[in-house]
Design an enzyme around this catalytic site. Structure first.
Site, short mmCIF file in Angstrom:
data_model
loop_
_atom_site.label_atom_id
_atom_site.label_comp_id
_atom_site.label_asym_id
_atom_site.label_seq_id
_atom_site.Cartn_x
_atom_site.Cartn_y
_atom_site.Cartn_z
N GLU A 25 46.24 39.21 31.96
CA GLU A 25 47.03 38.84 33.20
C GLU A 25 47.10 37.32 33.37
O GLU A 25 46.11 36.72 33.44
CB GLU A 25 46.28 39.54 34.39
CG GLU A 25 47.38 39.51 35.66
CD GLU A 25 46.78 40.17 36.82
OE1 GLU A 25 45.76 40.79 36.83
OE2 GLU A 25 47.52 39.95 37.95
N ARG A 39 31.97 44.35 27.32
CA ARG A 39 32.47 43.02 27.69
C ARG A 39 31.32 41.87 27.27
O ARG A 39 30.22 42.41 27.25
CB ARG A 39 32.34 43.09 29.32
CG ARG A 39 33.44 43.62 29.96
CD ARG A 39 33.08 43.49 31.58
NE ARG A 39 33.79 42.45 32.03
CZ ARG A 39 35.02 42.21 32.27
NH1 ARG A 39 35.95 43.28 32.00
NH2 ARG A 39 35.73 40.90 32.77
N LYS A 43 37.43 36.12 36.88
CA LYS A 43 38.51 35.22 37.08
C LYS A 43 38.58 34.75 38.55
O LYS A 43 38.92 33.68 38.83
CB LYS A 43 39.68 35.62 36.66
CG LYS A 43 39.92 35.28 35.37
CD LYS A 43 41.43 35.42 34.86
CE LYS A 43 41.62 36.82 34.49
NZ LYS A 43 43.12 37.22 34.00
#
Ligand code: ATP
Ligand code: MG
Length: 569
Positions: free
Chosen positions: A42, A269, A279
């Site tokens: 994104e 992850r 983020k």
């Protein structure tokens, strides 16, 4: 989430579990024997080392099995997204050594098809417009063990729903006043099936589609279908998407047939000690000026690591080492640092710089004389050659390398004690020490043995210590920036009761000016170059570097040396 520190795994062998699935699907001839993956960032921030792990997987598996990997910007929320991020993401993926060819896509490319699918689902009675606020909707969700309650708008007719959805998209309603929801099952044990939101109203213009749309699809309504529209066969993502997978499949079922369907596969992850990977938090550090930007060399971003002097190869080697599993873990940042040292040891040019200089005067060396000594550029790389370094009567050495009253086993310089100046002569310090008014040492006097220069017979003579040095009159002044870990605690994400900003390490950046650099460094240094300042660490020119005011980032210390120095002190 149960997070345990992971040990360095055994030497990697064979295929990882994702590769095994892919190999199996290919062998079974699924999707016509095609392999297509995607990396779906994104564009709402810069990429970090966690993303690098996903990139290595998505591009790596495609490369390994002769497939392709798309870059797809998951740009479904114009409020948070920006072209600055798009550009940085492209640059970072290329820097890591991967390429998507002409397959650069955007979720926003599929807005028309997604909208059409939503309209179809409404017509089939599988979606409805809900006029409640997000709080009301959340309150009706129930819990994993108790069913939710139906929205009072759940049984609207398809005609009414179509009319409202069109008007939502025409901009007739305020943000937050209505959403489109899938009509699935408010009692499902999977919370994601309890009439998930498909579309919300957003009036901020989109960086690609401008003001065309006033409704934007949610991740769950966009991702699987985008995979399908793009022909993706293996949609590899991280473990938090496991509970989303049934919904992924539910929407894909509306489109796919037996000949082709994308499949979601999840891996763990990357979490690293002494850093944050969210983020949102990284953005906060940037916005509040707690770091100097997304590419601050202390950031876990790819651009920060690049600026710091990490090599793409070291990041890829690290990711290879930790591997891919199906359970969450916390990896030690020292594994990454180990990989960085390993690769820099291979590629860095050896030079001399004195970070904390003190003058060394060789009393029996002729005044005004200069000679040059030959220094190996990189003993780890055959054919990397040598460079010349001037030697003269007055030099700088590291202040810590001299002690007036040394303890036993101090093998560096002390009155009456001999050391070798690397690449040059053996010297012996005298009792003559110059001081300023405060008693600080300003110069150390010594004598040299002219027979001990390399190439001469006396060069074979052994002494215990070897020091780095630079010639005082030839040295160039520079600045070095010494970086340490950004956070003081091992797992900042786990300290939920404290504001993560309180956990920042106040000493994560130390600027040292007046560093003495051998001239060769400044004659040759270009952005991206990697140097080993001998006995100190690995350094790279910062973006602020100019020949007139050289600035170097310390990528990483030469662990051994510094540990020894600290222990002695
Ligand atoms: P956001 O909260 O903004 O969604 P994100 O870190 O998930 O943050 P994306 O841009 O959606 O960011 O991530 C792109 C891809 O990178 C996804 O497939 C995601 O699973 C993967 N990814 C993100 N963080 C990590 C991580 N720490 N380790 C491995 N993969 C990651
Ligand atoms: Mg995400």
């Amino acid at each position: 989430m149960d997070i345990k520190e992971e040990k360095m795994p055994e030497e990697k062998k064979g295929l990882n579990f994702v590769e095994e699935i892919v190999a199996g699907d290919l062998a079974a001839g699924k999707n016509g024997g095609r392999l297509s993956t995607r990396f779906p960032p994104e564009p709402n921030g810069y990429l970090h080392i966690g993303h690098a792990k996903a990139i290595c997987m998505d591009f790596g598996v495609a490369e390994k099995f002769g497939g392709t990997c798309n870059l797809r910007f998951d740009d479904t929320n114009p409020v948070k997204e920006d072209v600055e991020y798009v550009d940085s993401i492209r640059e970072d993926i290329h820097w890591l050594g991967f390429d998507w060819g002409n397959r650069e896509y955007y979720a926003s490319d599929y807005f028309p098809q997604l909208f059409d699918l939503a309209v179809r689902l409404i017509k089939e009675g599988k979606a409805y417009v809900d006029d409640q606020s997000s709080e009301e909707i959340a309150a009706q969700k129930g819990t994993p063990t108790t069913p939710g309650t139906h929205s009072p708008y759940r049984d609207r007719t398809p005609e009414e729903n179509i009319d409202l959805f069109m008007r939502m998209n025409a901009g007739e309603f305020e943000e937050g006043s209505r959403v489109l929801r899938a009509k699935i099952d408010m009692a499902s044990p999977n919370m994601h099936f309890r009439d998930p939101i498909m579309y919300r109203i957003i009036k901020t213009p989109h960086h690609r589609t401008g003001t065309t749309w006033k409704v934007y699809p949610m991740y769950d309504f966009a991702h699987g279908q985008s995979d399908y529209f793009e022909g993706v066969t293996h949609s590899i993502c991280t473990l938090e998407f496991v509970p989303h997978r049934p919904l992924y499949d539910y929407f894909v079922d509306e489109l796919a047939d037996e000949s082709y369907r994308p499949r979601q596969i999840e891996f763990n992850r990357l979490n690293l000690t002494y850093t944050v990977m969210s983020k949102r938090k990284l953005l906060q550090l940037v916005k509040e000026g707690l770091v100097a930007g997304w590419d601050d060399p202390r950031m876990p971003t790819i651009s920060g690591m690049r600026r710091r002097g990490y090599t793409p190869q070291s990041i890829r080697n690290f990711i290879d080492t930790i591997g891919y599993t199906k359970y969450e873990a916390l990896n030690s940042v020292s594994l990454l640092e180990h990989a960085v040292r390993d690769d820099l040891n291979r590629v860095a040019t050896r030079v001399m710089a004195v970070v904390n200089p003190v003058k060394l005067i060789i009393d029996n060396y002729p005044e005004g004389q200069t000679e040059t000594v030959e220094m190996e550029n990189n003993p780890e790389q055959e054919g990397s050659g040598t460079h010349k370094m001037p030697f003269s009567r007055e030099l700088y050495i590291e202040r810590e390398d001299f002690m007036e009253n040394p303890p036993k086993k101090f093998f560096r310089l002390a009155p009456g004690q001999e050391v070798r100046l690397k690449g040059a002569y053996i010297i012996k310090a005298t009792d003559n020490i110059e001081r300023d008014a405060d008693g600080n040492i300003t110069a150390i006097h010594c004598t040299y043995d002219p027979e001990t220069r390399s190439g001469l017979p006396g060069s074979m003579r052994k002494v215990k210590g070897t020091l780095h040095w630079v010639s005082a009159q030839h040295a160039v002044d520079g600045e070095v920036r010494l970086y340490d870990r950004l956070f003081n605690v091992e797992n900042p994400a786990a300290e939920s009761e404290r504001d993560f900003r309180e956990l920042l390490n106040p000493d994560s950046l130390k600027v040292v000016k007046g560093v003495k650099l051998e001239p060769y460094i400044v004659e040759t240094a270009k952005p991206g170059d990697k140097f080993q300042f001998q006995r100190i660490g690995y350094f790279t020119p910062d973006y602020d570097y100019t020949k007139e005011a050289p600035v170097f980032n310390r990528t990483i210390a030469l662990k051994d040396t510094w540990e020894k120095v600290h222990k002695k002190a």
